[in-house]
Each structure stands twice: as structure tokens, then as C-alpha cells.
Scaffold this motif. Sequence first.
Motif, PDB file in Angstrom:
ATOM      1  N   ALA A   1      43.639  41.724  62.300  1.00 45.77           N
ATOM      2  CA  ALA A   1      43.740  40.448  61.594  1.00 45.77           C
ATOM      3  C   ALA A   1      42.374  39.965  61.116  1.00 45.77           C
ATOM      4  N   PHE A   2      41.373  40.078  61.986  1.00 41.37           N
ATOM      5  CA  PHE A   2      40.038  39.635  61.581  1.00 41.37           C
ATOM      6  C   PHE A   2      39.464  40.485  60.451  1.00 41.37           C
ATOM      7  N   GLY A   3      40.050  41.666  60.251  1.00 44.72           N
ATOM      8  CA  GLY A   3      39.521  42.577  59.232  1.00 44.72           C
ATOM      9  C   GLY A   3      39.468  41.978  57.838  1.00 44.72           C
ATOM     10  N   PHE A   4      40.371  41.008  57.560  1.00 42.69           N
ATOM     11  CA  PHE A   4      40.380  40.494  56.188  1.00 42.69           C
ATOM     12  C   PHE A   4      39.072  39.766  55.866  1.00 42.69           C
ATOM     13  N   ILE A   5      38.420  39.225  56.909  1.00 41.33           N
ATOM     14  CA  ILE A   5      37.131  38.552  56.681  1.00 41.33           C
ATOM     15  C   ILE A   5      36.120  39.574  56.172  1.00 41.33           C
ATOM     16  N   ASN A   6      36.191  40.750  56.777  1.00 43.46           N
ATOM     17  CA  ASN A   6      35.336  41.859  56.373  1.00 43.46           C
ATOM     18  C   ASN A   6      35.561  42.208  54.900  1.00 43.46           C
ATOM     19  N   THR A   7      36.841  42.351  54.510  1.00 41.10           N
ATOM     20  CA  THR A   7      37.162  42.645  53.116  1.00 41.10           C
ATOM     21  C   THR A   7      36.605  41.555  52.205  1.00 41.10           C
ATOM     22  N   ALA A   8      36.879  40.302  52.566  1.00 39.66           N
ATOM     23  CA  ALA A   8      36.459  39.188  51.719  1.00 39.66           C
ATOM     24  C   ALA A   8      34.933  39.153  51.578  1.00 39.66           C
ATOM     25  N   THR A   9      34.234  39.430  52.665  1.00 38.98           N
ATOM     26  CA  THR A   9      32.776  39.365  52.625  1.00 38.98           C
ATOM     27  C   THR A   9      32.211  40.374  51.627  1.00 38.98           C
ATOM     28  N   VAL A  10      32.730  41.601  51.677  1.00 39.04           N
ATOM     29  CA  VAL A  10      32.228  42.607  50.752  1.00 39.04           C
ATOM     30  C   VAL A  10      32.575  42.241  49.306  1.00 39.04           C
ATOM     31  N   VAL A  11      33.800  41.757  49.100  1.00 40.01           N
ATOM     32  CA  VAL A  11      34.232  41.435  47.738  1.00 40.01           C
ATOM     33  C   VAL A  11      33.402  40.285  47.164  1.00 40.01           C
ATOM     34  N   VAL A  12      33.173  39.247  47.953  1.00 39.97           N
ATOM     35  CA  VAL A  12      32.424  38.101  47.438  1.00 39.97           C
ATOM     36  C   VAL A  12      30.985  38.523  47.143  1.00 39.97           C
ATOM     37  N   TYR A  13      30.467  39.381  47.981  1.00 42.77           N
ATOM     38  CA  TYR A  13      29.104  39.859  47.771  1.00 42.77           C
ATOM     39  C   TYR A  13      29.006  40.627  46.449  1.00 42.77           C
ATOM     40  N   ASP A  14      29.916  41.573  46.270  1.00 44.54           N
ATOM     41  CA  ASP A  14      29.899  42.402  45.061  1.00 44.54           C
ATOM     42  C   ASP A  14      30.124  41.582  43.796  1.00 44.54           C
ATOM     43  N   SER A  15      31.012  40.573  43.885  1.00 46.39           N
ATOM     44  CA  SER A  15      31.329  39.856  42.658  1.00 46.39           C
ATOM     45  C   SER A  15      30.247  38.844  42.309  1.00 46.39           C
ATOM     46  N   THR A  16      29.572  38.278  43.308  1.00 37.68           N
ATOM     47  CA  THR A  16      28.529  37.307  42.955  1.00 37.68           C
ATOM     48  C   THR A  16      27.204  37.981  42.631  1.00 37.68           C
ATOM     49  N   LYS A  17      26.967  39.169  43.153  1.00 33.31           N
ATOM     50  CA  LYS A  17      25.683  39.822  42.896  1.00 33.31           C
ATOM     51  C   LYS A  17      25.728  40.727  41.673  1.00 33.31           C
TER      52      LYS A  17
ATOM     53  N   TRP B   1      44.756  42.371  50.837  1.00 34.11           N
ATOM     54  CA  TRP B   1      44.965  41.600  49.600  1.00 34.11           C
ATOM     55  C   TRP B   1      44.556  40.154  49.778  1.00 34.11           C
ATOM     56  N   ILE B   2      44.790  39.637  51.003  1.00 31.88           N
ATOM     57  CA  ILE B   2      44.298  38.282  51.279  1.00 31.88           C
ATOM     58  C   ILE B   2      42.768  38.302  51.202  1.00 31.88           C
ATOM     59  N   GLY B   3      42.182  39.356  51.733  1.00 28.76           N
ATOM     60  CA  GLY B   3      40.724  39.463  51.720  1.00 28.76           C
ATOM     61  C   GLY B   3      40.165  39.543  50.308  1.00 28.76           C
ATOM     62  N   VAL B   4      40.794  40.368  49.462  1.00 24.27           N
ATOM     63  CA  VAL B   4      40.311  40.505  48.086  1.00 24.27           C
ATOM     64  C   VAL B   4      40.470  39.173  47.344  1.00 24.27           C
ATOM     65  N   TRP B   5      41.624  38.553  47.544  1.00 25.35           N
ATOM     66  CA  TRP B   5      41.898  37.289  46.866  1.00 25.35           C
ATOM     67  C   TRP B   5      40.876  36.231  47.272  1.00 25.35           C
TER      68      TRP B   5
END
Lengths: 280, 329
Positions: free
Chosen positions: A91-107, A175-179
Amino acid sequence: MSALDVESATGPATAPPEHGRLFWLLADCGNIVRRGLTHYWRQPVNIAWQLGFPILSVLLYGYVFGSAMTVPGGGDYKDFLMPGMFAMTMAFGFINTATVVVYDSTKGVVDRFRSMPMSSSAVVAGRGVTDLVVACAELAIMMLTAVAMGWRPDGGWGFLAAFGLLLWLRFALIWIGVWLGLLVPNPEAAGGLFAVAFPLTMISSIFVAPQLMPEWLGWVAAWNPISSTAAAVRDLFGTPVGGGDSWVEQHALLMAGVWPVVLTAVFLPLAVRRFQRLSR
Amino acid sequence: MSERHAVRAEGLAKSYGDKHALDGFDLTVREGTVHGLLGPNGAGKTTAVRILSTLIGLDGGRAEVAGLDVARQAREVRARIGLTGQYAAVDEVLTGRQNLEMFGRLFHLGGRRARARAVELLEQFDLTDAADRGVGKYSGGMRRRLDLAASMILAPAVLFLDEPTTGLDPRSRGEVWASVRDLVASGTTVLLTTQYLEEADKLASRITVIDRGRAIADDTPDGLKDLVGGDRIEVVVADRAEIPGVVKTVARVCEGEPEVENEALRVHAPVTDRVSALTEVARTLQDEGVAVEDIGLRRPSLDDVFLRLTGHRTSAEPVRHAEKEAMAA
Ligand SMILES: Nc1ncnc2c1ncn2[C@@H]1O[C@H](COP(=O)(O)OP(=O)(O)O)[C@@H](O)[C@H]1O
Ligand SMILES: [Mg+2]
């Protein structure tokens, strides 16, 4: 003269040979996965961060509070706790997904990918596959820890099915993480996701059986998708302790299969829409 | 068609809500040149680059890059362009070499050629020594160079550089400029956006000035300077109280209207009769006992061009950080 005409033995590379779309989707996806795994290879401490809380919980509840914890209907608290911890790790894994996605999209990394002639679905698909591979490694580490503490699951197909169900939950949460990763404005804000994830994860059957909670809270906990997965894998590991009487608890296996379908059906389109909004 | 165009945009329009980021923007970039897109913060430079590099769609107008329509042939365009955005879009965790190899494979070069190309580019951008260090440990200039290298993997026909030196120290800025010159020497067309007038002047053979989503001028750096007129006389005083007196003196001697920069304690005006005007102003000010810090003639800068074209200075436009942040999201 166009720069594309310039070609020499050591000079710039030319356009690649033609292949089908599917070929490049898979090839691009493979390269994104390779990148994701290289991250862990170069920063193995990241795995430790992600497993820190679950492992600490295992130790704390297994050794310190363990004797004070009871399982309704009897049974070993370890058999109740460990599957819960596995589900929590997923369950906590989605935070991991979100962190990478936000990093990639803002940088700007996502922009770079999108300005290249690669398949854009591969960016997301590659992320998902990477997360599942990492989830396997996390589960393996968690299970070895549990075994070291005296947890004894049944082997065989049940075990494999349990492993698969845990990954199935993790898959839905990608998908929650990516979103969320595309939604939050900057990497710092992504850190705040933990504060949201924590209560949502805790109000479930991972530490305590819902029957032991106040009635309304127990009801919420029982319907938590994480509870269904936790209860279903307790059964599959051959240690069906702490199950409840409510419909959702009686049908844990079914719900552990259905919940991720529901989550994916809701959040995959949201994530895709958010991704397409990048081109507006 | 005698001249080939690497970029041709006509009437580009793009709105966010009721904000017109681009409002009928025209641009023509000749092949094999560095073209400067010069404008203050919020003028629409990034929006133009993002449309031309297929990252966002357009609301109106049409654009061709390398002879291909950006809206209908996006994939083909992508195989012919390189993009270095406002942020160094490289992977901070990977090493420089791993970054270039990854992008090379994603450009579909295959493993072996991607590795070989990475080695070449690391050499070309002077990153060989740092090749196997994590990019997180790179300086701003090194990161930018790696970013440029990544944009060059396929030897793009057109390279877009969006404010490539913003936030860099002067030394790193010089390094990036050198890299850009090398790229053009190898035949790439470069569209470079900048807020630095000096940068456009140094690198570009042609400059489009953009303001509020429209091209307000398109000329060579020298042509733009001519637009402003010839040289200017410039007086810097020690005390703000002296400014009105100086303005009066300068106005009497020179034919053009003097302009005042209050914060810089500077007064300047166009002159034709260079030396005699200078002597006359200097002598009058001395007679009046004005404490002059500096007096001299200077060639018009592009800053003057901007003032002439838009009625406001480039630096007068406040930097809207909040907007930048919102766009990065
Ligand atoms: N995604 C966006 N949403 C809302 N407004 C935007 C967006 N992108 C750009 N703008 C607005 O469009 C204008 C032009 O922006 P931009 O192209 O980034 O200018 P520049 O790059 O010249 O600083 C600005 O006023 C900016 O606020
Ligand atoms: Mg910009």
C-alpha cells in the motif's frame, strides 16, 4: 544542407532502422525499467527507506507489543500481523510511484521523453513494471524477516497465489501513484502524501482485527481494500486467523481480486487524462 | 524556394483561460543559423518553444519544423529535433554516461551505438572526467552541458534551447555559449530563447523580439541597433538630486529626448555629433559643479532596442516566480 545528412564513422547517429510500433513500445518500456532499477542499484538505501517502517512495525509489534495483542477467535498474532505488514508494504508503494513521477514531471525529464520519438505509453508502462519488480524484492525481504521471526506459512500454490494477490494490490496502486504524481505541484509536496496514506492504511485489518474496533471504525476498516488483501493472503498462507463475520470479511478472497479492478478502473483513466493534459 | 527554413510559424495562438500566452506569433528561422528569441519573463518564449517541439498543441495558426507540420507530423518532427528546456532535464541519480546511454537507447540507437555515441558526446562536451559520477554532484554548468549533449544524440536538424544559461554563473555561461557555437558549426539550426540581451547579441545572427505573445521585431542584431539610432551619451551622477539638472543640460546639447534611469542614477540620450556633444556636456556639467561619476559614449545595446520597441525596459518587467512554478507543475 540539413544536419541530418551529416554522417561519418564517429559523427552523430542517424535515425534508427524501422521496426513495428509494438517492438518499440516493448523496447522503450524495457529501457525505462532499466533506468528505474539502476536508480535502486545506485541508491540501495532507497529500498531501506521504503521498508524501514514495515520492518520496524514487524519488530515492534512482533516483539514489544506482541504479547499484548490478541486475535479474535484465537491464533498466533504473528500469523495475523505478517500478512498485514506485507499488504501495508504494498500500500505504501504508491507514495514511491508518486514521488518518482512528480520528480520526473517537474524536473523536465518527462518533457524530454515526450519530445523524443519514443512511445509515450512506455514511460508509464515502464514505471509500472519497475514498481512491480521492486515490490517483489520488497516482499521477499519482508517475508525473510518474518520467517526469521518465526512466521511459518504453508508453501505451494497458496503461497504463490498470496504473493500474486499482494502484487495485484500494488499494481492497482500504481495508477493512484501516477495520478497523484502528476497532480502535486512539486517533490516537496509529494512528501506530504505520507500523512494522507498513513491513516488510510492504518484504518484496516493490518494490525488489529476490525471486530476489536468501535463499530463504525471496524466497518470502515473491514471495507478497506488493504484489509481484503490482508485477510485473503492470511487464508492462502494457511494461517486464517482473525477473520470477521461481515460479508466483506467472509468474501476476502473475492474482494482482494475485485478491489484492485475497481481502483484501476477509476484511477487508470484519471492518470491517463492527467498525462494527456500535459500536452495542453 | 531559394532559402530553406528550419522553422516557420504563422499566427501561432495559445491561450490559458483568458490569458493569451501567444497571440498571433510569427517566426521564420533560416537553416543553419542561430536565431535568438528575445523577450522578458512571461513574453511567451517557452510557450512558443513547447509548441514547436510538439510538447503542447496550438489553438490557432500553423507551424512547420524541418519542413514538417508540428500538429499533424509530431512523431516525425520529434525524430529531427533536440530540446533543452528551462530546467536541465537529466536524471540526477544516474551518471552522466548512464544518462546519455539511456537517452540513446530511447532514441532507438541500440545498445552498442548508444554506448559509442555517449563516449563521443562526453568528449565533445568536456564531461569525460565526470562521466561516471552521479549527475546530482554536477555543477550547474556541467548539468547544462549534459543536457545539451542529450539533445544532440541524433544530431537534430533543429535544436531548441529555452533559456539555456538562466541561473548559471558567468563561467558556466561561457561554457554553454562555446558549446552552442560548436553545434552550429556542425550544421544544426538553433532556436535560442533568452532574456539576456548580451546572449542574443553574442550568439544569434538574427533576433526576433517577442512581447506579450507577439513578435514585435525581427532583424539582425545590428539592424536592431540601427533601429534605435546611433550612439548615445551617458552620464552617471553621484546624487539623485543632480538628475534634473543633468537632464536639462543633456537635452539642450543633444537632439533626442534624454532618458532617465533613476535607480542607476543614469541619464542618456542619442547623439549624432559624438565628440563635440560629449565635450560640450562635460564642460557644462563641470561649470555647474555637478558631481559626475561617469560620462561617456556607448553603442546602443539591445536593451535600448527593447525600450524603443515596447516602451518598457526588459528588466522593468517583474520576474513572476509564482507563474514559473505553476508552469513547472
Ligand atoms: N500552463 C500554463 N497555464 C497558465 N498560464 C500559462 C501556462 N504557460 C504559460 N502561461 C502564461 O503564458 C504567458 C507566457 O508564458 P511563457 O511562454 O512561459 O513566457 P516566457 O517563457 O517568455 O517567460 C505567461 O503569462 C504565463 O503566465
Ligand atoms: Mg520561459
